[in-house]
Scaffold this motif. Structure first.
Motif, short mmCIF file in Angstrom:
data_model
loop_
_atom_site.label_atom_id
_atom_site.label_comp_id
_atom_site.label_asym_id
_atom_site.label_seq_id
_atom_site.Cartn_x
_atom_site.Cartn_y
_atom_site.Cartn_z
N THR A 38 32.36 36.25 43.99
CA THR A 38 31.93 34.89 44.33
C THR A 38 30.51 34.61 43.85
OG1 THR A 38 31.15 35.55 46.53
CG2 THR A 38 33.44 34.81 46.36
N LEU A 39 29.75 35.67 43.58
CA LEU A 39 28.36 35.50 43.16
C LEU A 39 28.23 35.36 41.64
CD1 LEU A 39 26.77 38.22 45.48
CD2 LEU A 39 26.96 35.75 45.89
N GLN A 40 29.31 35.59 40.92
CA GLN A 40 29.25 35.53 39.47
C GLN A 40 29.51 34.11 38.98
OE1 GLN A 40 31.93 38.46 37.96
NE2 GLN A 40 30.86 40.16 38.90
N ASP A 45 38.92 28.54 39.94
CA ASP A 45 40.22 29.19 39.80
C ASP A 45 40.09 30.68 39.49
OD1 ASP A 45 41.59 26.85 40.33
OD2 ASP A 45 41.80 26.31 38.21
N GLU A 46 39.16 31.01 38.59
CA GLU A 46 38.94 32.42 38.26
C GLU A 46 38.47 33.20 39.49
OE1 GLU A 46 37.60 32.36 33.60
OE2 GLU A 46 36.11 31.85 35.12
N CYS A 47 37.54 32.61 40.20
CA CYS A 47 36.99 33.25 41.39
C CYS A 47 38.09 33.46 42.44
CB CYS A 47 35.87 32.40 41.97
SG CYS A 47 34.99 33.18 43.32
N GLU A 48 38.91 32.45 42.65
CA GLU A 48 39.98 32.54 43.62
C GLU A 48 40.99 33.62 43.21
OE1 GLU A 48 43.53 29.74 45.43
OE2 GLU A 48 41.75 28.79 44.58
N GLY A 49 41.31 33.67 41.93
CA GLY A 49 42.25 34.68 41.43
C GLY A 49 41.72 36.09 41.60
N GLN A 50 40.47 36.29 41.26
CA GLN A 50 39.90 37.63 41.39
C GLN A 50 39.74 38.04 42.85
OE1 GLN A 50 36.59 38.64 38.95
NE2 GLN A 50 37.67 38.14 37.07
#
Length: 72
Positions: A38-40, A45-50
Motif C-alpha cells: 500500500t506504500l508503493q 487495482d494493482e494495490c488491491e490485487g497484490q
C-alpha cells in the motif's frame, strides 16, 4: 537400538515444531508484504490485487499450520 529410536523421535518432534514456527513466521511475512504494497506507487487495482494475493498466501500458511497441529 531403543536409544536411536528415542533420538529419532526427539528429532522429529523438533522438526515438527520448526515447521510450525516457519509457517507462522511466513504468514506474518506475507501480512507485512500486503501492508508494504500500500506504500508503493501503484494504482488502486494493482494495490488491491497484490494485497489480496498476500492475504491469500498468509491464509494458506495458517491453514497448513492448523492442519499440521491437528494431525500431529
Amino acid at each position: 537400538r531403543a536409544m536411536r529410536w528415542a533420538e529419532e523421535v526427539e528429532l522429529l518432534k523438533k522438526e515438527m515444531r520448526r515447521t510450525l514456527q516457519f509457517f507462522e513466521w511466513d504468514a506474518e511475512r506475507w501480512d507485512r508484504r500486503g501492508l508494504e504494497n500500500t506504500l508503493q506507487n501503484m494504482n488502486e487495482d494493482e494495490c488491491e490485487g497484490q494485497m489480496g494475493y498476500a492475504k491469500r498466501q498468509a491464509s494458506l500458511r495458517r491453514m497448513l499450520a492448523g492442519s499440521f497441529k491437528t494431525s500431529w
